[in-house]
Design a protein around this motif. Sequence first.
Motif, PDB file in Angstrom:
ATOM      1  N   THR A  52       0.795  -1.234   0.000  1.00  0.00           N
ATOM      2  CA  THR A  52       0.000   0.000   0.000  1.00  0.00           C
ATOM      3  C   THR A  52       0.825   1.281   0.000  1.00  0.00           C
ATOM      4  OG1 THR A  52      -0.158  -0.049   2.418  1.00  0.00           O
ATOM      5  CG2 THR A  52      -1.977  -1.055   1.186  1.00  0.00           C
ATOM      6  N   HIS A  53       2.166   1.151   0.092  1.00  0.00           N
ATOM      7  CA  HIS A  53       2.953   2.396   0.063  1.00  0.00           C
ATOM      8  C   HIS A  53       4.401   2.154  -0.340  1.00  0.00           C
ATOM      9  CE1 HIS A  53       4.064   6.498   0.958  1.00  0.00           C
ATOM     10  NE2 HIS A  53       5.066   6.083   1.716  1.00  0.00           N
ATOM     11  N   THR A  54       4.777   2.753  -1.462  1.00  0.00           N
ATOM     12  CA  THR A  54       6.195   2.722  -1.831  1.00  0.00           C
ATOM     13  C   THR A  54       6.547   3.882  -2.754  1.00  0.00           C
ATOM     14  OG1 THR A  54       8.007   1.298  -2.595  1.00  0.00           O
ATOM     15  CG2 THR A  54       5.953   1.188  -3.846  1.00  0.00           C
ATOM     16  N   HIS A  55       7.822   3.971  -3.049  1.00  0.00           N
ATOM     17  CA  HIS A  55       8.330   4.931  -4.034  1.00  0.00           C
ATOM     18  C   HIS A  55       9.246   4.077  -4.912  1.00  0.00           C
ATOM     19  CE1 HIS A  55       6.891   7.795  -1.037  1.00  0.00           C
ATOM     20  NE2 HIS A  55       7.572   7.102  -0.139  1.00  0.00           N
ATOM     21  N   ALA A  56       8.633   3.324  -5.821  1.00  0.00           N
ATOM     22  CA  ALA A  56       9.313   2.229  -6.519  1.00  0.00           C
ATOM     23  C   ALA A  56      10.648   2.631  -7.152  1.00  0.00           C
ATOM     24  CB  ALA A  56       8.379   1.648  -7.578  1.00  0.00           C
ATOM     25  N   MET A 199      -0.899  10.588   1.012  1.00  0.00           N
ATOM     26  CA  MET A 199       0.001  11.518   1.705  1.00  0.00           C
ATOM     27  C   MET A 199       0.698  10.853   2.888  1.00  0.00           C
ATOM     28  SD  MET A 199      -0.878  15.186   3.455  1.00  0.00           S
ATOM     29  CE  MET A 199      -2.028  15.735   2.258  1.00  0.00           C
ATOM     30  N   HIS A 200       1.963  11.263   3.147  1.00  0.00           N
ATOM     31  CA  HIS A 200       2.628  10.883   4.396  1.00  0.00           C
ATOM     32  C   HIS A 200       2.004  11.729   5.500  1.00  0.00           C
ATOM     33  CE1 HIS A 200       6.003  10.159   1.411  1.00  0.00           C
ATOM     34  NE2 HIS A 200       5.914   8.995   2.000  1.00  0.00           N
ATOM     35  N   VAL A 201       1.526  11.112   6.576  1.00  0.00           N
ATOM     36  CA  VAL A 201       0.904  11.883   7.657  1.00  0.00           C
ATOM     37  C   VAL A 201       1.431  11.422   9.022  1.00  0.00           C
ATOM     38  CG1 VAL A 201      -1.266  12.553   8.763  1.00  0.00           C
ATOM     39  CG2 VAL A 201      -1.228  12.170   6.298  1.00  0.00           C
ATOM     40  N   ALA A 236      -0.084   7.413   4.758  1.00  0.00           N
ATOM     41  CA  ALA A 236       1.036   6.524   5.060  1.00  0.00           C
ATOM     42  C   ALA A 236       1.613   6.884   6.423  1.00  0.00           C
ATOM     43  CB  ALA A 236       2.107   6.634   3.987  1.00  0.00           C
ATOM     44  N   HIS A 237       1.958   5.889   7.190  1.00  0.00           N
ATOM     45  CA  HIS A 237       2.653   5.976   8.480  1.00  0.00           C
ATOM     46  C   HIS A 237       1.738   6.175   9.691  1.00  0.00           C
ATOM     47  CE1 HIS A 237       6.276   5.579   6.288  1.00  0.00           C
ATOM     48  NE2 HIS A 237       6.105   6.708   5.619  1.00  0.00           N
ATOM     49  N   LEU A 238       1.217   7.393   9.906  1.00  0.00           N
ATOM     50  CA  LEU A 238       0.386   7.668  11.095  1.00  0.00           C
ATOM     51  C   LEU A 238       1.039   7.142  12.374  1.00  0.00           C
ATOM     52  CD1 LEU A 238      -3.226   6.889   9.762  1.00  0.00           C
ATOM     53  CD2 LEU A 238      -2.175   9.120  10.060  1.00  0.00           C
ATOM     54  N   SER A 287       5.740  -1.284   2.202  1.00  0.00           N
ATOM     55  CA  SER A 287       7.188  -1.446   2.389  1.00  0.00           C
ATOM     56  C   SER A 287       7.866  -0.096   2.562  1.00  0.00           C
ATOM     57  CB  SER A 287       7.791  -2.148   1.170  1.00  0.00           C
ATOM     58  OG  SER A 287       7.591  -1.348   0.015  1.00  0.00           O
ATOM     59  N   ASP A 288       7.189   0.972   2.135  1.00  0.00           N
ATOM     60  CA  ASP A 288       7.780   2.296   1.932  1.00  0.00           C
ATOM     61  C   ASP A 288       8.845   2.185   0.833  1.00  0.00           C
ATOM     62  OD1 ASP A 288       8.041   5.001   2.131  1.00  0.00           O
ATOM     63  OD2 ASP A 288       8.644   5.046   4.228  1.00  0.00           O
ATOM     64  N   GLY A 289       9.485   3.299   0.490  1.00  0.00           N
ATOM     65  CA  GLY A 289      10.454   3.283  -0.606  1.00  0.00           C
ATOM     66  C   GLY A 289      11.646   2.391  -0.285  1.00  0.00           C
TER      67      GLY A 289
HETATM   68 ZN   LIG Z   1       6.911   7.079   1.846  1.00  0.00          ZN
END
Ligand SMILES: [Zn+2]
Length: 422
Positions: A52-56, A199-201, A236-238, A287-289
């Motif tokens: 659900t979240h990455t910067h490939a 968004m990163h929050v 993302a994150h919270l 996984s995040d980037g």
């Molecule tokens: Zn990120």
Amino acid sequence: MNQEKELIENGVVVISGDAIEAVGGPELLERYQANEVIDGQGGILMPGMVNTHTHAAMVVFRSLGDDLPDRLKRYILPLEKKLVDQNLVALGSKYAIAEMLASGVTTFADMYYFEDEVAKAAKEMGIRAVLGETVVDFPSPDSKEAYGGLAYAEQFIEKWHEDDLITPAIAPHAPYTNDSMHLKKAAALSEKYDVPMIMHVAEMDDEVQKYKTEYNMTPVQYLDSLGVLNDRFIAAHLIYVSMEDLDILEKRQIGIAHNIGANAKAGKGVPPLKEMVKRKMKVGLGSDGPMSGNTLDIITQMSLVAKIHKLFNRDRTLFPAMDILEMATIGGARALNLDKLIGSIEPSKKADLVILETSSVNMQPIYDYYATIVYAANASNVDTVIVNGKVLLRNKCFTKFDFSKTREELMVLSKEIKTMIS
Ligand SMILES: [Zn+2]
């Protein structure tokens, strides 16, 4: 991962076109005539996993300055400024998508620059994706002007919003890299086209401090005061969220990308996952980037989520393996608002499926399938991957994609980067 969490021994899944037609036992083999029959050979067939979240594309910078406190300013920002262009994003995305497909990820959500290149790579390789063009308050690799991402995003959304694999989105980087006016503009675009806003929050402690000092609010309260939180919003994150923040987020029905591996590696903090799950919020795993999380598979994340939250709460009964697998599949689909299409093996859903082989040494014995997947399996146990009814990985090999060519190109680029930083 259907409502009943049904588990079928010797199961058969019938695929017709891009969708699942029937699910059942061996009797289905008699009832249907198939052009092709894939024998799972005692493996585990499961829904494709959702990252659900990455910067490939950042995979090209993987393993750079991992343990340094100033790596953002020392490596990431200067390298992005100097190097990130259409070609780098196209190459990095292909490489990263190859890693995701090979590890059983059938849908990923991305936010970066030149998102059109990510979309083209995803489409070419056949993976499903939610792709958000980044918006920031400074000039970026794909825009000479601050906030150029807004115009790029609108064009990008127009181009892709009817595609069957790609869901285009808008992705303001974070509350602190966008002013309130532009956050509202991004939200208006998300509403106009009915596409996600990513968004990163509440990821940084100084982010929390900033909104406390400037508005006497938490980042979540601030975003809610702008009216940008709704069921299209994916956060993302919270990490730094209070129970009052969760009340707001629950009411607004936002999606959550939980990135415990990256959060742990950065020494940031542990999000209140127990509370999020208790409230039945839409939580998926990310996984995040690759500069933050290093690996792009979700099997690694499942194991980390289970262990870190059990440890954090000092309770081994928390987050049983079945619940973790739910987050990795249908939970991720819910977070991205794709749960009507994907996330479980049910008739009429899209055929996004994975077979884990059980012949490798780490996969036996099996007394509990969920525990095997979450605690014993690794990405290299993924044998077969099907997305939208198409077999993309078979016997651990890509069926259509020439990985060696992409690998060669990545090696050339990484040599260039090595000379640059030495
Ligand atoms: Zn990120």
